[in-house]
Design a protein around this motif. Sequence first.
Motif, PDB file in Angstrom:
ATOM      1  N   ARG A   1      12.566 -26.958 -54.356  1.00  0.00           N
ATOM      2  CA  ARG A   1      12.966 -28.231 -52.946  1.00  0.00           C
ATOM      3  C   ARG A   1      13.128 -28.820 -53.170  1.00  0.00           C
ATOM      4  O   ARG A   1      13.541 -29.203 -52.513  1.00  0.00           O
ATOM      5  N   SER A   2      12.394 -30.047 -53.648  1.00  0.00           N
ATOM      6  CA  SER A   2      12.004 -30.582 -54.450  1.00  0.00           C
ATOM      7  C   SER A   2      13.970 -31.369 -54.763  1.00  0.00           C
ATOM      8  O   SER A   2      14.198 -32.349 -53.884  1.00  0.00           O
ATOM      9  N   PHE A   3      14.632 -30.580 -55.622  1.00  0.00           N
ATOM     10  CA  PHE A   3      15.711 -30.890 -55.847  1.00  0.00           C
ATOM     11  C   PHE A   3      16.341 -30.925 -54.644  1.00  0.00           C
ATOM     12  O   PHE A   3      17.576 -31.422 -54.645  1.00  0.00           O
TER      13      PHE A   3
ATOM     14  N   GLU B   1      22.042 -10.656 -42.222  1.00  0.00           N
ATOM     15  CA  GLU B   1      23.183 -11.415 -42.618  1.00  0.00           C
ATOM     16  C   GLU B   1      23.002 -13.187 -43.057  1.00  0.00           C
ATOM     17  O   GLU B   1      23.989 -13.287 -44.604  1.00  0.00           O
ATOM     18  N   ALA B   2      22.334 -13.704 -42.169  1.00  0.00           N
ATOM     19  CA  ALA B   2      22.295 -14.825 -42.886  1.00  0.00           C
ATOM     20  C   ALA B   2      21.698 -15.743 -43.751  1.00  0.00           C
ATOM     21  O   ALA B   2      22.604 -16.000 -44.596  1.00  0.00           O
ATOM     22  N   GLU B   3      20.517 -14.510 -44.243  1.00  0.00           N
ATOM     23  CA  GLU B   3      19.329 -14.737 -44.742  1.00  0.00           C
ATOM     24  C   GLU B   3      20.446 -14.363 -46.312  1.00  0.00           C
ATOM     25  O   GLU B   3      20.013 -15.401 -47.207  1.00  0.00           O
ATOM     26  N   ALA B   4      21.127 -13.570 -46.230  1.00  0.00           N
ATOM     27  CA  ALA B   4      21.807 -13.010 -47.721  1.00  0.00           C
ATOM     28  C   ALA B   4      22.351 -14.015 -47.936  1.00  0.00           C
ATOM     29  O   ALA B   4      23.695 -14.614 -48.998  1.00  0.00           O
ATOM     30  N   HIS B   5      23.668 -13.862 -47.532  1.00  0.00           N
ATOM     31  CA  HIS B   5      24.439 -15.867 -47.349  1.00  0.00           C
ATOM     32  C   HIS B   5      24.503 -17.037 -47.538  1.00  0.00           C
ATOM     33  O   HIS B   5      24.992 -17.548 -48.833  1.00  0.00           O
ATOM     34  N   ILE B   6      22.805 -17.331 -47.311  1.00  0.00           N
ATOM     35  CA  ILE B   6      22.635 -18.467 -47.602  1.00  0.00           C
ATOM     36  C   ILE B   6      21.972 -18.198 -49.108  1.00  0.00           C
ATOM     37  O   ILE B   6      22.283 -19.435 -49.756  1.00  0.00           O
ATOM     38  N   TYR B   7      21.395 -16.990 -49.193  1.00  0.00           N
ATOM     39  CA  TYR B   7      20.780 -16.736 -50.816  1.00  0.00           C
ATOM     40  C   TYR B   7      21.862 -16.530 -51.634  1.00  0.00           C
ATOM     41  O   TYR B   7      22.110 -17.364 -52.552  1.00  0.00           O
ATOM     42  N   ARG B   8      23.101 -16.108 -50.774  1.00  0.00           N
ATOM     43  CA  ARG B   8      24.531 -16.205 -52.246  1.00  0.00           C
ATOM     44  C   ARG B   8      24.762 -17.718 -52.427  1.00  0.00           C
ATOM     45  O   ARG B   8      25.223 -18.025 -53.497  1.00  0.00           O
ATOM     46  N   LEU B   9      24.853 -18.568 -51.445  1.00  0.00           N
ATOM     47  CA  LEU B   9      25.072 -19.716 -51.093  1.00  0.00           C
ATOM     48  C   LEU B   9      23.930 -20.234 -52.506  1.00  0.00           C
ATOM     49  O   LEU B   9      24.610 -21.504 -53.300  1.00  0.00           O
ATOM     50  N   MET B  10      22.924 -20.398 -52.153  1.00  0.00           N
ATOM     51  CA  MET B  10      22.218 -20.815 -53.366  1.00  0.00           C
ATOM     52  C   MET B  10      22.319 -20.655 -54.405  1.00  0.00           C
ATOM     53  O   MET B  10      21.992 -21.687 -55.188  1.00  0.00           O
ATOM     54  N   GLU B  11      22.184 -19.010 -55.047  1.00  0.00           N
ATOM     55  CA  GLU B  11      22.853 -18.682 -56.478  1.00  0.00           C
ATOM     56  C   GLU B  11      23.894 -19.197 -56.796  1.00  0.00           C
ATOM     57  O   GLU B  11      23.875 -19.385 -57.932  1.00  0.00           O
ATOM     58  N   LYS B  12      25.179 -19.281 -56.159  1.00  0.00           N
ATOM     59  CA  LYS B  12      26.353 -19.792 -56.531  1.00  0.00           C
ATOM     60  C   LYS B  12      26.111 -20.596 -56.849  1.00  0.00           C
ATOM     61  O   LYS B  12      26.945 -21.996 -57.544  1.00  0.00           O
ATOM     62  N   ASP B  13      25.239 -22.029 -56.435  1.00  0.00           N
ATOM     63  CA  ASP B  13      26.035 -23.002 -55.721  1.00  0.00           C
ATOM     64  C   ASP B  13      24.787 -24.244 -56.626  1.00  0.00           C
ATOM     65  O   ASP B  13      24.832 -24.750 -57.057  1.00  0.00           O
ATOM     66  N   SER B  14      23.769 -23.831 -55.270  1.00  0.00           N
ATOM     67  CA  SER B  14      22.567 -24.780 -56.024  1.00  0.00           C
ATOM     68  C   SER B  14      21.391 -24.934 -56.520  1.00  0.00           C
ATOM     69  O   SER B  14      21.144 -25.477 -57.725  1.00  0.00           O
ATOM     70  N   CYS B  15      21.435 -23.470 -57.529  1.00  0.00           N
ATOM     71  CA  CYS B  15      20.980 -22.974 -58.621  1.00  0.00           C
ATOM     72  C   CYS B  15      20.955 -23.066 -59.699  1.00  0.00           C
ATOM     73  O   CYS B  15      20.584 -23.583 -60.471  1.00  0.00           O
ATOM     74  N   PRO B  16      22.781 -23.052 -59.996  1.00  0.00           N
ATOM     75  CA  PRO B  16      23.605 -23.187 -60.650  1.00  0.00           C
ATOM     76  C   PRO B  16      23.119 -24.907 -61.555  1.00  0.00           C
ATOM     77  O   PRO B  16      23.095 -25.167 -62.608  1.00  0.00           O
ATOM     78  N   ARG B  17      22.814 -25.452 -60.180  1.00  0.00           N
ATOM     79  CA  ARG B  17      22.656 -27.019 -60.507  1.00  0.00           C
ATOM     80  C   ARG B  17      21.640 -27.904 -60.884  1.00  0.00           C
ATOM     81  O   ARG B  17      21.542 -28.257 -62.092  1.00  0.00           O
ATOM     82  N   PHE B  18      20.879 -26.678 -60.179  1.00  0.00           N
ATOM     83  CA  PHE B  18      19.342 -26.938 -60.374  1.00  0.00           C
ATOM     84  C   PHE B  18      18.636 -26.389 -61.739  1.00  0.00           C
ATOM     85  O   PHE B  18      17.601 -27.682 -62.712  1.00  0.00           O
ATOM     86  N   LEU B  19      19.357 -25.594 -62.553  1.00  0.00           N
ATOM     87  CA  LEU B  19      19.126 -25.818 -63.421  1.00  0.00           C
ATOM     88  C   LEU B  19      19.693 -26.158 -64.697  1.00  0.00           C
ATOM     89  O   LEU B  19      19.171 -26.163 -66.145  1.00  0.00           O
TER      90      LEU B  19
END
Length: 162
Positions: free
Chosen positions: A51-53, A124-142
């Motif tokens: 979250r801080s990231f 539907e919105a929750e799943a969309h945001i999850y996929r967005l974080m999974e494909k975009d934010s999470c790899p950058r965070f890692l």
Amino acid sequence: MPKLLFSKIRTNEFKDIIQNIKQPETLQEHSTPGLKLADLLINKEYLAAFRSFLETEFSAENVDFWLACREYKKISPAKRSYRAAKIYEEFLHPMAQKEVNIDHHIRDKIKKSLANPDLTCFDEAEAHIYRLMEKDSCPRFLKSEAYQDVRNTRQEPKVDLL
């Protein structure tokens, strides 16, 4: 008439060039083996660092929305209508300060469901945001220093079951 750039490149050379283009790196190449977004979201230390990231990337609203949707599913039916309206105002209304990036069709379906919201109105919105974080934010965070700092302070991700 100008000649095409590729007119002198033979087909086989072109195929070699295409095959040697660097492919996107996978999540696994930058993280603890097997560590995924789901692991980050169920561990308090990783979640706080993630979250801080996201705050530094001006996208903390994504994880906040996802968490709000998870909490929404736990509330009593008597409080559901009020909480659904609050989630809409905070994250989905076009003028919301923490507006998440979702398709307007999804937004419209949720707005219509607010008259009588059920447990699935945000799915539907929750799943969309999850996929967005999974494909975009999470790899950058890692790949980030923030992740490395948390990872170095602990040996194995411990599941905290929110």
